[in-house]
Design a protein around this motif. Structure first.
Motif, PDB file in Angstrom:
ATOM      1  N   SER A 105       0.792  -1.238   0.000  1.00 51.65           N
ATOM      2  CA  SER A 105       0.000   0.000   0.000  1.00 51.65           C
ATOM      3  C   SER A 105       0.823   1.287   0.000  1.00 51.65           C
ATOM      4  O   SER A 105       0.249   2.358  -0.160  1.00 51.65           O
ATOM      5  N   GLU A 107       2.009   2.734   2.540  1.00 48.66           N
ATOM      6  CA  GLU A 107       1.671   3.522   3.730  1.00 48.66           C
ATOM      7  C   GLU A 107       2.925   3.926   4.503  1.00 48.66           C
ATOM      8  O   GLU A 107       3.067   5.085   4.923  1.00 48.66           O
ATOM      9  N   LEU A 136       2.007  -1.684  -7.103  1.00 42.08           N
ATOM     10  CA  LEU A 136       1.056  -2.179  -6.119  1.00 42.08           C
ATOM     11  C   LEU A 136       0.226  -3.325  -6.704  1.00 42.08           C
ATOM     12  O   LEU A 136       0.146  -3.484  -7.930  1.00 42.08           O
ATOM     13  N   ALA A 162      -8.567  -2.658   1.018  1.00 44.57           N
ATOM     14  CA  ALA A 162      -7.153  -2.583   0.654  1.00 44.57           C
ATOM     15  C   ALA A 162      -6.919  -1.542  -0.433  1.00 44.57           C
ATOM     16  O   ALA A 162      -5.934  -0.790  -0.395  1.00 44.57           O
ATOM     17  N   ALA A 166      -4.515   1.843  -0.206  1.00 48.87           N
ATOM     18  CA  ALA A 166      -3.460   2.089  -1.189  1.00 48.87           C
ATOM     19  C   ALA A 166      -3.662   3.420  -1.896  1.00 48.87           C
ATOM     20  O   ALA A 166      -2.709   4.197  -2.084  1.00 48.87           O
TER      21      ALA A 166
END
Length: 280
Positions: A105, A107, A136, A162, A166
């Motif tokens: 993702s 993050e 991704l 999810a 992302a």
């Protein structure tokens, strides 16, 4: 020692940055105890809570360990993986910054980029260009994870969750980098996102084509409410990933150089062949 009033970063980030530099330069030796919370608060002219937040960052990066009732200590083996953040900031000292990420993702990357980007805004770091590529998984089709614990069944709601995570982080990176170009602080800015039909069970960062960080995602069972229904599923946990760092040196035949070369070759090959832009 007081903090820099012109530094736009939060005080706890300034304190963590100062302590991190002292640890990495061995001013605090492995195994050495850091000054107590009150001592650090007095030294930097901040509140105890500010020091606690700064130490939490260093603990999350693996630089220190905190023992209840004893204090904080520099980890005995600081050559072990210490986290992406300080190396990412170092990458921004170059004129052309390139970041390639393959994972779930982005993050962690989004969060780690905020500090060096803040320094670009304040003029403390002055790269000419920033180029980011994010590789991704395509969440529009069934994935190995996230998946329901019950019979490992696919659930579109989990994939949508999810996808949202992302998109949020990729969008945050795109906005943060583009703003620097709009303000004229960098000459060129590029953030590209592609997806591929594979579940990401590891993460890879390549910085300036000279450093590679690789780590496996641990899988954990989670329970979260989605659309009013509790879902129990297996998912990756990026914050628990231990990263291993490999650096290219002057010797192309060294293990570090070969690892970075192969990692970059793998990323470029996937990017140019089976990866594609996410459908709107």
């Amino acid at each position: 020692m007081s903090l820099d009033p012109d530094d736009p970063r939060a005080p706890y980030q300034q304190v963590s940055s100062a302590l991190r530099a002292q640890i990495l330069t061995k001013k605090f030796q492995p195994g050495e105890q850091l000054p107590s919370g009150p001592e650090l608060a007095k030294h930097y002219g901040v509140a105890r809570m500010t020091v606690s937040k700064a130490l939490k960052i260093l603990q999350d990066e693996g630089l220190i360990v905190t023992r209840q009732g004893s204090g904080s200590f520099v980890r005995e083996r600081t050559e072990r993986p210490v986290g992406l953040r300080p190396h990412l900031e170092q990458a921004f000292t170059e004129q052309q910054v390139t970041i390639d990420f393959a994972g779930f993702s982005s993050e962690t990357l989004h969060n780690a980029m905020q500090e060096p980007l803040d320094k670009v805004r304040s003029g403390r770091l002055t790269p000419e260009s920033i180029s980011v590529r994010l590789l991704l998984p395509d969440t529009s089709a069934s994935m190995a994870v996230p998946v329901l614990v019950d019979e490992l069944e696919d659930d579109p709601a989990l994939r949508n969750r999810a996808r949202d995570i992302a998109l949020t982080n990729a969008g945050g990176i795109l906005h943060s980098v583009e703003v620097l170009a709009e303000l004229g602080l960098i000459q060129t800015a590029s953030v590209q996102v592609k997806v591929h039909r594979a579940s990401s069970l590891f993460k890879l960062y390549i910085l300036n084509r000279t450093e590679a960080f690789f780590g496996f995602y641990p899988l954990r069972e989670k329970s979260v409410p989605i659309d009013g229904e509790s879902k129990t599923f297996y998912d990756v946990t990026g914050k628990d990933t231990t990263l291993f760092r490999h650096t290219a040196g002057p010797d192309d035949a060294s293990m570090g150089s070969q690892y970075v070369q192969q990692a970059q070759m793998w990323f470029d090959s996937v990017w140019q062949t089976i990866a594609y832009e996410r459908a709107k």
